[in-house]
Scaffold this motif. Sequence first.
Motif, PDB file in Angstrom:
ATOM      1  N   ASP A 266      -3.334  -4.797   1.269  1.00  0.00           N
ATOM      2  CA  ASP A 266      -2.081  -4.265   1.802  1.00  0.00           C
ATOM      3  C   ASP A 266      -0.834  -4.956   1.261  1.00  0.00           C
ATOM      4  O   ASP A 266       0.210  -4.324   1.142  1.00  0.00           O
ATOM      5  CB  ASP A 266      -2.094  -4.383   3.336  1.00  0.00           C
ATOM      6  N   PHE A 267      -0.929  -6.247   0.978  1.00  0.00           N
ATOM      7  CA  PHE A 267       0.239  -6.981   0.494  1.00  0.00           C
ATOM      8  C   PHE A 267      -0.232  -8.215  -0.240  1.00  0.00           C
ATOM      9  O   PHE A 267      -1.238  -8.824   0.127  1.00  0.00           O
ATOM     10  CB  PHE A 267       1.155  -7.379   1.661  1.00  0.00           C
TER      11      PHE A 267
ATOM     12  N   THR B 163       9.983 -15.433  -6.239  1.00  0.00           N
ATOM     13  CA  THR B 163      10.686 -15.030  -5.023  1.00  0.00           C
ATOM     14  C   THR B 163      10.618 -13.518  -4.807  1.00  0.00           C
ATOM     15  O   THR B 163      10.430 -13.059  -3.677  1.00  0.00           O
ATOM     16  CB  THR B 163      12.159 -15.466  -5.074  1.00  0.00           C
ATOM     17  N   GLU B 164      10.771 -12.738  -5.860  1.00  0.00           N
ATOM     18  CA  GLU B 164      10.683 -11.276  -5.751  1.00  0.00           C
ATOM     19  C   GLU B 164       9.485 -10.808  -6.559  1.00  0.00           C
ATOM     20  O   GLU B 164       9.374 -11.100  -7.746  1.00  0.00           O
ATOM     21  CB  GLU B 164      11.960 -10.617  -6.278  1.00  0.00           C
ATOM     22  N   SER B 165       8.593 -10.073  -5.907  1.00  0.00           N
ATOM     23  CA  SER B 165       7.409  -9.607  -6.633  1.00  0.00           C
ATOM     24  C   SER B 165       7.000  -8.225  -6.174  1.00  0.00           C
ATOM     25  O   SER B 165       7.316  -7.789  -5.057  1.00  0.00           O
ATOM     26  CB  SER B 165       6.248 -10.579  -6.423  1.00  0.00           C
ATOM     27  N   CYS B 166       6.279  -7.538  -7.037  1.00  0.00           N
ATOM     28  CA  CYS B 166       5.699  -6.237  -6.711  1.00  0.00           C
ATOM     29  C   CYS B 166       4.656  -6.442  -5.626  1.00  0.00           C
ATOM     30  O   CYS B 166       3.785  -7.311  -5.738  1.00  0.00           O
ATOM     31  CB  CYS B 166       5.072  -5.629  -7.964  1.00  0.00           C
ATOM     32  N   SER B 167       4.718  -5.647  -4.583  1.00  0.00           N
ATOM     33  CA  SER B 167       3.794  -5.829  -3.462  1.00  0.00           C
ATOM     34  C   SER B 167       2.387  -5.359  -3.788  1.00  0.00           C
ATOM     35  O   SER B 167       1.446  -5.669  -3.052  1.00  0.00           O
ATOM     36  CB  SER B 167       4.320  -5.069  -2.234  1.00  0.00           C
ATOM     37  N   ARG B 168       2.238  -4.631  -4.868  1.00  0.00           N
ATOM     38  CA  ARG B 168       0.902  -4.143  -5.229  1.00  0.00           C
ATOM     39  C   ARG B 168       0.159  -5.092  -6.153  1.00  0.00           C
ATOM     40  O   ARG B 168      -1.032  -5.307  -5.995  1.00  0.00           O
ATOM     41  CB  ARG B 168       0.993  -2.763  -5.872  1.00  0.00           C
TER      42      ARG B 168
ATOM     43  N   ARG C 105     -15.370  -3.777   7.241  1.00  0.00           N
ATOM     44  CA  ARG C 105     -14.540  -2.962   8.145  1.00  0.00           C
ATOM     45  C   ARG C 105     -13.409  -3.761   8.793  1.00  0.00           C
ATOM     46  O   ARG C 105     -13.203  -3.729  10.012  1.00  0.00           O
ATOM     47  CB  ARG C 105     -15.416  -2.282   9.211  1.00  0.00           C
ATOM     48  N   VAL C 106     -12.692  -4.496   7.955  1.00  0.00           N
ATOM     49  CA  VAL C 106     -11.552  -5.250   8.462  1.00  0.00           C
ATOM     50  C   VAL C 106     -10.356  -4.317   8.644  1.00  0.00           C
ATOM     51  O   VAL C 106     -10.385  -3.155   8.220  1.00  0.00           O
ATOM     52  CB  VAL C 106     -11.182  -6.420   7.519  1.00  0.00           C
ATOM     53  N   ASN C 107      -9.297  -4.820   9.245  1.00  0.00           N
ATOM     54  CA  ASN C 107      -8.104  -4.023   9.485  1.00  0.00           C
ATOM     55  C   ASN C 107      -7.136  -4.129   8.306  1.00  0.00           C
ATOM     56  O   ASN C 107      -7.129  -3.285   7.415  1.00  0.00           O
ATOM     57  CB  ASN C 107      -7.435  -4.458  10.793  1.00  0.00           C
ATOM     58  N   LYS C 108      -6.357  -5.183   8.262  1.00  0.00           N
ATOM     59  CA  LYS C 108      -5.389  -5.397   7.185  1.00  0.00           C
ATOM     60  C   LYS C 108      -5.876  -6.495   6.244  1.00  0.00           C
ATOM     61  O   LYS C 108      -6.541  -7.439   6.661  1.00  0.00           O
ATOM     62  CB  LYS C 108      -4.017  -5.783   7.747  1.00  0.00           C
ATOM     63  N   ILE C 109      -5.502  -6.375   4.959  1.00  0.00           N
ATOM     64  CA  ILE C 109      -5.906  -7.360   3.961  1.00  0.00           C
ATOM     65  C   ILE C 109      -4.674  -7.853   3.215  1.00  0.00           C
ATOM     66  O   ILE C 109      -3.924  -7.052   2.632  1.00  0.00           O
ATOM     67  CB  ILE C 109      -6.900  -6.770   2.948  1.00  0.00           C
ATOM     68  N   TYR C 110      -4.474  -9.160   3.227  1.00  0.00           N
ATOM     69  CA  TYR C 110      -3.364  -9.785   2.526  1.00  0.00           C
ATOM     70  C   TYR C 110      -3.932 -10.773   1.502  1.00  0.00           C
ATOM     71  O   TYR C 110      -5.000 -11.346   1.710  1.00  0.00           O
ATOM     72  CB  TYR C 110      -2.437 -10.492   3.509  1.00  0.00           C
ATOM     73  N   VAL C 111      -3.205 -10.952   0.420  1.00  0.00           N
ATOM     74  CA  VAL C 111      -3.675 -11.826  -0.655  1.00  0.00           C
ATOM     75  C   VAL C 111      -2.610 -12.866  -0.963  1.00  0.00           C
ATOM     76  O   VAL C 111      -1.438 -12.531  -1.171  1.00  0.00           O
ATOM     77  CB  VAL C 111      -3.996 -11.022  -1.938  1.00  0.00           C
ATOM     78  N   LEU C 112      -3.035 -14.121  -1.000  1.00  0.00           N
ATOM     79  CA  LEU C 112      -2.149 -15.229  -1.361  1.00  0.00           C
ATOM     80  C   LEU C 112      -2.823 -16.057  -2.445  1.00  0.00           C
ATOM     81  O   LEU C 112      -3.960 -16.496  -2.275  1.00  0.00           O
ATOM     82  CB  LEU C 112      -1.864 -16.101  -0.132  1.00  0.00           C
ATOM     83  N   THR C 113      -2.137 -16.258  -3.566  1.00  0.00           N
ATOM     84  CA  THR C 113      -2.655 -17.115  -4.617  1.00  0.00           C
ATOM     85  C   THR C 113      -1.617 -18.167  -4.981  1.00  0.00           C
ATOM     86  O   THR C 113      -0.421 -17.966  -4.768  1.00  0.00           O
ATOM     87  CB  THR C 113      -3.026 -16.320  -5.893  1.00  0.00           C
ATOM     88  N   VAL C 114      -2.092 -19.264  -5.527  1.00  0.00           N
ATOM     89  CA  VAL C 114      -1.180 -20.300  -5.978  1.00  0.00           C
ATOM     90  C   VAL C 114      -0.287 -19.769  -7.076  1.00  0.00           C
ATOM     91  O   VAL C 114       0.931 -19.964  -7.076  1.00  0.00           O
ATOM     92  CB  VAL C 114      -1.963 -21.537  -6.498  1.00  0.00           C
TER      93      VAL C 114
END
Length: 243
Positions: free
Chosen positions: A74-75, A46-51, A227-236
């Motif tokens: 970015d997140f 639920t709470e995690s480091c954004s980096r 040359r994308v704008n924002k990058i988000y990462v989601l893992t299981v």
Amino acid sequence: MNIIEFFLDIIYPPENHCLVCGRKLTIFSELTGLCQECLSNIHFITESCSRCGREVEDKRNICSYCKTFEPAYDFIHSGASYDGITRQMLLEFKFKQRKELKKPLVELLSFTFREYFKDYGIDYIVPVPMHYLRKRLRGFNQASLMAEGLARKVNIQCLPGALQRVKEGAPLFQHGLKERRNIISGSFAPGEESPLIEGANIMIVDDIYTSGTTVNEVSTVLRERCRVNKIYVLTVARARFKG
């Protein structure tokens, strides 16, 4: 078989058993195919480091480990800790060809997406690519299967061809951080769909985040060469890493 079991088999057919432990499914579970007991043993983050995605005990955005770490994304957020039921599902999905486990894993991604990413204006979902030799050996890329399933649930286009893996190195799990970075460097390149993502907000999907070496390398290619704008990462899952 007693009378109760007889009627349960009528209401809940024999194939309706927990995909992890084999118990008969008699009540609704938030993750399809899992019984309540197995679901209760998943440790959701639920709470995690954004980096780095490391779980933290309070609401700080950056953990002490990452004070000097500047990621290319970015997140990031992971659905659950890589242990217990979550680890078992991922290992059996990847290495025992249990593709039926894709459904609860995709649902876990979907829940995490809606909780943490729904307001970020993500344009495309991009799975971490697999080298064609490893894909031929395994028969599928688990990240692509889950990314495509997530894309259907959240109505965002998945572009598995946006990136390609051009170098296959040694497995990373037995190496420290410096060695991991050396091994993974130069492993990814823009794919045939990369022109579509220029200037877009991208979500990278993968199964496990350990040291972050792989997703950081993927993010670097997306940012510098696509040359994308924002990058988000989601893992299981998020694994504990000491290195």
